[in-house]
Design an enzyme around this catalytic site. Structure first.
Site, PDB file in Angstrom:
ATOM      1  N   LYS A 171       0.848  -1.191   0.000  1.00 53.02           N
ATOM      2  CA  LYS A 171       0.000   0.000   0.000  1.00 53.02           C
ATOM      3  C   LYS A 171       0.882   1.240   0.000  1.00 53.02           C
ATOM      4  CE  LYS A 171      -1.516   2.687   3.236  1.00 53.02           C
ATOM      5  NZ  LYS A 171      -1.564   3.977   2.530  1.00 53.02           N
ATOM      6  N   GLU A 244      10.113   1.159  10.355  1.00 51.45           N
ATOM      7  CA  GLU A 244      11.143   2.172  10.057  1.00 51.45           C
ATOM      8  C   GLU A 244      10.478   3.525  10.228  1.00 51.45           C
ATOM      9  OE1 GLU A 244      14.172   1.544   9.635  1.00 51.45           O
ATOM     10  OE2 GLU A 244      14.413  -0.411   8.673  1.00 51.45           O
ATOM     11  N   CYS A 278      13.998  10.737   6.209  1.00 50.51           N
ATOM     12  CA  CYS A 278      14.057  10.261   7.602  1.00 50.51           C
ATOM     13  C   CYS A 278      15.439  10.505   8.184  1.00 50.51           C
ATOM     14  CB  CYS A 278      13.695   8.782   7.652  1.00 50.51           C
ATOM     15  SG  CYS A 278      14.668   7.758   6.545  1.00 50.51           S
ATOM     16  N   GLU A 376      10.736  16.931  14.408  1.00 53.59           N
ATOM     17  CA  GLU A 376      11.142  16.545  13.050  1.00 53.59           C
ATOM     18  C   GLU A 376      10.323  17.363  12.046  1.00 53.59           C
ATOM     19  OE1 GLU A 376       9.707  12.745  11.536  1.00 53.59           O
ATOM     20  OE2 GLU A 376      11.606  12.364  10.526  1.00 53.59           O
TER      21      GLU A 376
HETATM   22  P1  NAD Z   1       2.884   8.520   7.693  1.00 51.87           P
HETATM   23  O1  NAD Z   1       3.166   7.767   8.951  1.00 51.87           O
HETATM   24  O2  NAD Z   1       1.891   9.604   7.726  1.00 51.87           O
HETATM   25  O3  NAD Z   1       2.396   7.516   6.543  1.00 51.87           O
HETATM   26  C1  NAD Z   1       3.120   6.379   6.159  1.00 51.87           C
HETATM   27  C2  NAD Z   1       2.176   5.366   5.555  1.00 51.87           C
HETATM   28  O4  NAD Z   1       1.286   4.891   6.562  1.00 51.87           O
HETATM   29  C3  NAD Z   1       1.299   5.901   4.439  1.00 51.87           C
HETATM   30  O5  NAD Z   1       1.159   4.910   3.451  1.00 51.87           O
HETATM   31  C4  NAD Z   1      -0.027   6.139   5.148  1.00 51.87           C
HETATM   32  O6  NAD Z   1      -1.146   6.111   4.285  1.00 51.87           O
HETATM   33  C5  NAD Z   1      -0.052   4.977   6.101  1.00 51.87           C
HETATM   34  N1  NAD Z   1      -0.940   5.139   7.269  1.00 51.87           N
HETATM   35  C6  NAD Z   1      -1.392   6.266   7.824  1.00 51.87           C
HETATM   36  N2  NAD Z   1      -2.152   5.990   8.911  1.00 51.87           N
HETATM   37  C7  NAD Z   1      -2.151   4.647   9.038  1.00 51.87           C
HETATM   38  C8  NAD Z   1      -2.725   3.747   9.973  1.00 51.87           C
HETATM   39  N3  NAD Z   1      -3.458   4.175  11.005  1.00 51.87           N
HETATM   40  N4  NAD Z   1      -2.484   2.443   9.821  1.00 51.87           N
HETATM   41  C9  NAD Z   1      -1.718   1.980   8.816  1.00 51.87           C
HETATM   42  N5  NAD Z   1      -1.160   2.780   7.885  1.00 51.87           N
HETATM   43  C10 NAD Z   1      -1.366   4.101   7.993  1.00 51.87           C
HETATM   44  O7  NAD Z   1       4.303   9.024   7.184  1.00 51.87           O
HETATM   45  P2  NAD Z   1       4.611   9.975   5.924  1.00 51.87           P
HETATM   46  O8  NAD Z   1       4.175  11.357   6.289  1.00 51.87           O
HETATM   47  O9  NAD Z   1       4.120   9.348   4.675  1.00 51.87           O
HETATM   48  O10 NAD Z   1       6.201   9.916   5.901  1.00 51.87           O
HETATM   49  C11 NAD Z   1       7.021  10.715   6.660  1.00 51.87           C
HETATM   50  C12 NAD Z   1       7.534  10.001   7.888  1.00 51.87           C
HETATM   51  O11 NAD Z   1       8.164   8.777   7.507  1.00 51.87           O
HETATM   52  C13 NAD Z   1       8.602  10.779   8.630  1.00 51.87           C
HETATM   53  O12 NAD Z   1       8.390  10.692  10.016  1.00 51.87           O
HETATM   54  C14 NAD Z   1       9.891  10.070   8.260  1.00 51.87           C
HETATM   55  O13 NAD Z   1      10.943  10.240   9.173  1.00 51.87           O
HETATM   56  C15 NAD Z   1       9.423   8.663   8.155  1.00 51.87           C
HETATM   57  N6  NAD Z   1      10.334   7.866   7.328  1.00 51.87           N
HETATM   58  C16 NAD Z   1      11.114   6.923   7.925  1.00 51.87           C
HETATM   59  C17 NAD Z   1      12.019   6.186   7.173  1.00 51.87           C
HETATM   60  C18 NAD Z   1      12.879   5.150   7.809  1.00 51.87           C
HETATM   61  O14 NAD Z   1      13.398   4.314   7.079  1.00 51.87           O
HETATM   62  N7  NAD Z   1      13.046   5.135   9.111  1.00 51.87           N
HETATM   63  C19 NAD Z   1      12.116   6.418   5.807  1.00 51.87           C
HETATM   64  C20 NAD Z   1      11.309   7.383   5.217  1.00 51.87           C
HETATM   65  C21 NAD Z   1      10.412   8.098   6.000  1.00 51.87           C
END
Ligand code: NAD
Length: 477
Positions: A171, A244, A278, A376
């Site tokens: 997804k 992650e 990230c 962040e």
């Molecule tokens: P997000 O947590 O808002 O969304 C990530 C994914 O989760 C999306 O596909 C979203 O639709 C889905 N999602 C949202 N609510 C959900 C729920 N309740 N249950 C299951 N899935 C759900 O994150 P974002 O804004 O897309 O990305 C930015 C964040 O990701 C930042 O905090 C960044 O640091 C982190 N990030 C971490 C890594 C890593 O490898 N550690 C890499 C890239 C980004």
């Protein structure tokens, strides 16, 4: 395969449309560039059922054939790299160089992870006993990805899931579904039906996947807050988890660096992918003796980098990827202004133009407890902070709920290493940054995650351990 239209789900090896659709927006222009399917719950059930049905045969497929299929997916992606790069820039906003890094990086990752394997470990082989630990696939994986590196972070899940014999339902983020939907379509040329499905939709879809009793593991990349929701929701059937999550990486600059040499490196450490990374350096701790010189060189270098539409070849940094994130980044600008912090560069967002553009902004020594240093922002606003005492800077670097990455910069290599070893983070770079490899474990300490991706450690997270003990004594039974 067309890349400019016809975005479809992939369920049980076949393309599907949905009654409901949502617009995908180009963040550089604000224009809707495509309509994408919004998956309903019944379709999730069908996709999971197809993945379960495909699992036994895929798990029983010889490893070499599964590896060959993942390599073939790498070849297909490479053959269409140009279309993927162009689409990635349009949907995500990142300029050409970033799109190239991500798409060609995804090809490399597929190829390299396809070479990995987890042979049985013989623990004992004597006249009387044979004990072996083997790695067996889990079943169906749910892969959930964010919007900053939509293809690469999907590949980090797809490749190990498939190589180790699982099937996977992916997804993508609702903000960047296009490349992942196309990757799902493309994969059907080389994989049996049901082995790899893609479902687009909204956040509700994420919850349906994480709570689904037919899914055995969630591989999730996203924010720490959502990661916690995923963990709660996955508890129903004790799904395995790789999380992650977010970070607030410190970069520590020692007094012996050459400011001119280090400034471009620090700039890209912080602003690569428009700081929507990230692992971006999110707090720069610069030694007092050299603080002014490094700040001035950073500002001078930053002035040479153009912010704009990623399709313009002169663009170094694109827009913020989506409106909610743009609004979040604006809060940090407002907070800095409200508190009277000094901008060494930038500070004013011009909203008169279309697109979610934010100028590169550098904030001069805000307090350690400011929101900008503690949180962040995930956008191009960077705090520079001063330090003078080694113990104190290590304590400040570690004083965070996160532990994703860190970097240390200096010519006194023993000192650089000494400091690096004391940072509580999953990845620590010394005089380098943003170096990743399919062979290197990548994961977060503390609230930056659970488990890791890449390397054999990452591959193992897609397996159960099974220990078999054979009592060979002829008269044992
Ligand atoms: P997000 O947590 O808002 O969304 C990530 C994914 O989760 C999306 O596909 C979203 O639709 C889905 N999602 C949202 N609510 C959900 C729920 N309740 N249950 C299951 N899935 C759900 O994150 P974002 O804004 O897309 O990305 C930015 C964040 O990701 C930042 O905090 C960044 O640091 C982190 N990030 C971490 C890594 C890593 O490898 N550690 C890499 C890239 C980004």
């Amino acid at each position: 395969m067309r890349f400019d239209s016809d975005y479809v789900l992939t369920v049980d090896g076949k393309p599907e449309t949905t009654a409901a659709t949502a617009g995908a927006i180009n963040p550089a222009t604000g224009e809707t560039i495509a309509q994408v399917p919004v998956t309903d719950r019944a379709t999730v059930d069908r996709a999971v059922a197809a993945a379960r049905a495909a699992f036994p045969a895929w798990a029983a497929t010889p490893l070499a054939e599964r590896q060959a299929a993942v390599t073939a997916l790498a070849d297909r992606l490479e053959a269409h790299a140009e279309e993927f790069m162009e689409l990635l820039t349009r949907e995500q906003g990142k300029p050409r160089a970033g799109a190239e890094w991500e798409v060609l990086g995804s090809v490399i990752w597929l190829r390299e992870i396809a070479k990995q394997s987890l042979p049985d470990e013989v623990i004992e082989d004597t006249d009387t006993r044979w004990v072996v630990t083997r790695y067996t696939p889990l079943g169906v994986v749910g892969g959930i990805t964010p919007w900053n590196f939509p293809i690469l972070l999907a590949v980090w899940k797809i490749a190990p899931a498939l190589v180790s014999g699982n099937t996977i339902v992916v997804k993508p983020s609702p903000f960047t579904p296009l490349c992942t939907l196309k990757l799902g379509e493309l994969a059907q040329e080389v994989l049996p039906p049901g082995v790899f499905s893609v479902l687009s939709g909204d956040d509700e879809l994420g919850e349906w996947i994480t709570s689904h009793p037919g899914i055995d593991k969630i591989a999730f990349t996203g924010s720490t807050e959502t990661g916690k929701a995923v963990m709660r929701s996955a508890a129903g059937n004790l799904k395995r988890l790789t999380l992650e999550l977010g970070g607030n990486d410190p970069a520590i600059v020692l007094p012996d660096v050459d400011p001119k040499k280090v400034a471009p490196q620090l700039f890209w450490a912080a602003f690569q992918n428009n700081a929507q990374f990230c692992n971006a350096a999110k707090r720069l701790y610069i030694h007092d003796d050299i603080y002014d010189a490094v700040r001035d060189e950073l500002v001078a270098y930053a002035r040479t980098v153009k912010v704009g539409d990623g399709t313009d070849p002169d663009t170094g940094l694109g827009p913020i990827q989506n409106k909610p994130q743009f609004d979040k980044v604006k809060e940090y600008f407002d907070d800095c202004k409200a508190n009277g912090y000094t901008f060494a560069l930038g500070g004013e967002i011009d909203e008169s133009q279309p697109g979610w553009f934010v100028p590169v902004t550098i904030v001069d020594n805000p307090p350690e407890d400011s929101r900008l240093v503690r949180e962040e922002p995930f956008g191009p606003i960077l705090p520079l902070v001063r330090w003078s005492d080694e113990e104190d800077v290590i304590a400040r670097a570690n004083d965070t709920e996160w532990g994703l990455g860190a970097s240390v910069w200096g010519r006194d290599l023993p000192r650089v290493e000494r400091i690096g070893r004391r940072i509580d983070a999953g990845t620590v770079w010394l005089n380098a940054v943003h170096q990743y490899s399919p062979a290197q474990a990548f994961g977060g300490h503390k609230q930056s995650g659970i488990g890791c991706e890449n390397s054999l450690h990452g591959l193992m997270e897609y397996t159960n351990w099974q220990t078999i003990t054979l009592n060979k004594a002829p008269d044992a039974v």
